[in-house]
Design an enzyme around this catalytic site. Structure first.
Site, PDB file in Angstrom:
ATOM      1  N   ASP A  52      43.091  36.520  42.306  1.00 14.68           N
ATOM      2  CA  ASP A  52      43.258  37.492  41.369  1.00 14.68           C
ATOM      3  C   ASP A  52      43.841  38.976  41.616  1.00 14.68           C
ATOM      4  OD1 ASP A  52      41.684  38.071  38.366  1.00 14.68           O
ATOM      5  OD2 ASP A  52      41.854  40.021  39.757  1.00 14.68           O
ATOM      6  N   TYR A  57      47.083  47.191  40.737  1.00 12.09           N
ATOM      7  CA  TYR A  57      46.482  47.370  42.147  1.00 12.09           C
ATOM      8  C   TYR A  57      47.732  47.591  43.005  1.00 12.09           C
ATOM      9  CZ  TYR A  57      42.835  44.447  39.850  1.00 12.09           C
ATOM     10  OH  TYR A  57      41.802  44.075  39.084  1.00 12.09           O
ATOM     11  N   LYS A  82      47.642  40.591  35.766  1.00 16.09           N
ATOM     12  CA  LYS A  82      47.246  41.095  34.519  1.00 16.09           C
ATOM     13  C   LYS A  82      48.403  42.273  34.130  1.00 16.09           C
ATOM     14  CE  LYS A  82      42.701  41.219  36.603  1.00 16.09           C
ATOM     15  NZ  LYS A  82      42.782  41.425  37.800  1.00 16.09           N
ATOM     16  N   HIS A 115      44.819  43.416  30.349  1.00 20.24           N
ATOM     17  CA  HIS A 115      44.034  44.055  31.444  1.00 20.24           C
ATOM     18  C   HIS A 115      42.693  44.827  30.571  1.00 20.24           C
ATOM     19  CE1 HIS A 115      43.729  45.684  36.030  1.00 20.24           C
ATOM     20  NE2 HIS A 115      42.485  45.465  35.359  1.00 20.24           N
TER      21      HIS A 115
END
Ligand SMILES: NC(=O)c1ccc[n+]([C@@H]2O[C@H](COP(=O)([O-])OP(=O)(O)OC[C@H]3O[C@@H](n4cnc5c(N)ncnc54)[C@H](OP(=O)(O)O)[C@@H]3O)[C@@H](O)[C@H]2O)c1
Length: 290
Positions: A52, A57, A82, A115
Site C-alpha cells: 500500500d 508518501y 491513492k 485518498h
C-alpha cells in the site's frame, strides 16, 4: 468474510468485482524514500504480496524499485496507490493516476483509491460534485483495464451514500483508520453491508499512539504468547477487515505476518473494542482542511 479460511497474509478476500485481495497489506506511510526500496524488497522477500502506497508518501519510486528488485512476477503482487487531494476532478485524476503508474514503473495498478473525500468544510455545496467527477475518472480508468479495482479512503458511510447517487460502479474498497481505541465499529458494519471491503490504516495506532503499550492489550497478548501488535492486527482481521501494518524493520514486518496461529475470544474482541482513545491520527474527514 469467513476468518476460518484465512491461513496467511496472502489468503484472498473477494472484492465485489471478483478480484481477490490478500488479507494483510504492507504499509509505506512515513517510510523514508531513501529506505523504501529496501523495505519493500524485504517485505516481499518475507512473503507480503500486497503493498500500500500513495502519491503523497513521496515514495512511489522506491516502492517500484523494491518491487523490481524482489523479482516476484507482477501478477503475484497486489499494488495499491491513492489519488491525492490536490488532484481531484475528472482530468486531474486521470493525469495523477498515470503519474503514479510512471513513478512506480508499472503498467497497471491492482487498486487505486481516492485518498480523502472533498468535504463541505472546504468546498461547500461543490464537495459532492467534486467527488462524483473524481469517481467518474476512476471508473473510466477501471473500465479501460488500467486498474483491477477502485475504491475510496477516509470516506464515511454518508460520503459513500452520496457518491453512490451518481456512481456507475460501486467502490470495491474503503480504507479507513481502525485500531484499538479508534474502532469505527458502526462504519465498518455499514460499509460491509454495502459489500465494500474495509481496510484498516494505522492498524497499530501509527506513530505515537499507546495501543502497543496499553496494559489491557499487554494482558491479552500475554495470554496468547503474542505481541500487542499481533493482537491489534488479529482483532482487525477477526472483524473481516484488511490491516495494513507498516514497519521498516525486518523482525517487525515478519512478526506482523504471524497472525494465524491464535484466535481472540468474543470476550477479548469486545474488551479491545471498549478501550478508550489511545491516540493515533483520529481525524474526522468532514473536518480536515487539507
Ligand atoms: N488512507 C490513509 O489516509 C492512510 C493514512 C495513514 C496510513 N495509511 C496506510 O496504512 C499503513 C499503516 O499505517 P501507519 O503506517 O500510519 O501506522 P501503523 O502500521 O499502525 O504503525 C506503524 C508504526 O508502528 C511501528 N511498528 C510496526 N510494527 C511494529 C511491531 N510489530 N512492534 C512495534 N512497533 C511496530 C512502526 O515502526 P517501524 O517502521 O520503525 O518498525 C511505525 O512507527 C500506512 O503505512 C499506509 O500504507 C493510510
Amino acid at each position: 468474510m469467513n476468518n476460518m479460511t484465512l491461513t496467511n497474509v496472502n489468503s484472498p478476500i473477494k472484492l465485489n468485482n471478483g478480484v481477490e485481495i490478500p488479507c494483510v497489506g504492507y504499509g509505506t506511510f512515513r517510510t523514508d524514500p531513501a529506505v523504501t526500496a529496501q523495505a519493500v524488497q524485504d517485505a516481499i522477500a518475507a512473503g507480503y504480496r500486497h503493498i500500500d502506497t500513495a502519491k503523497v508518501y513521496e515514495n512511489e519510486v522506491g516502492v517500484g524499485q523494491g518491487i523490481k528488485a524482489a523479482g516476484v512476477p507482477r501478477e503475484e503482487l497486489f499494488v495499491t496507490s491513492k489519488l491525492w487531494n490536490t488532484d481531484r476532478g475528472y482530468e486531474a485524476t486521470k493525469a495523477a493516476f498515470q503519474a503514479s503508474l510512471d513513478r512506480l514503473g508499472l503498467d497497471y495498478l491492482d487498486l487505486y483509491l481516492i485518498h480523502w473525500p472533498a468535504n463541505e468544510k472546504q468546498f461547500g455545496a461543490d464537495a459532492a460534485k467534486i467527488n462524483a467527477e473524481t469517481w467518474r475518472a476512476m471508473e473510466e480508468l477501471y473500465e479501460a483495464g488500467k486498474i483491477r479495482a477502485i475504491g475510496l479512503s477516509n470516506f464515511m458511510p454518508h460520503h459513500v451514500a452520496e457518491l453512490l447517487k451518481t456512481a456507475k460502479i460501486k467502490p470495491m474498497v474503503d480504507q479507513i483508520e481502525v485500531h484499538p481505541g479508534w474502532t469505527h465499529a458502526e462504519e465498518i458494519k455499514k460499509l460491509q453491508a454495502m459489500d465494500i471491503v474495509v481496510e484498516a490504516w494505522g492498524p497499530l495506532g501509527g506513530q505515537g499512539a499507546t495501543v502497543l503499550v496499553d496494559p489491557t492489550m499487554q494482558k491479552i497478548a500475554a495470554t496468547h504468547g503474542k505481541s500487542t501488535a499481533q493482537v491489534s492486527l488479529r482483532w482487525i482481521l477477526q472483524q473481516g477487515v484488511v490491516p495494513l501494518p507498516k514497519s521498516v524493520h525486518v523482525d517487525r514486518l515478519k512478526q506482523n505476518m504471524e497472525l494465524f496461529d491464535f484466535e481472540l475470544s468474543n470476550e477479548e474482541m469486545q474488551t479491545i473494542a471498549a478501550l478508550p482513545n489511545l491516540g493515533g491520527q483520529c481525524k474526522d474527514p468532514d473536518d480536515v482542511d487539507f
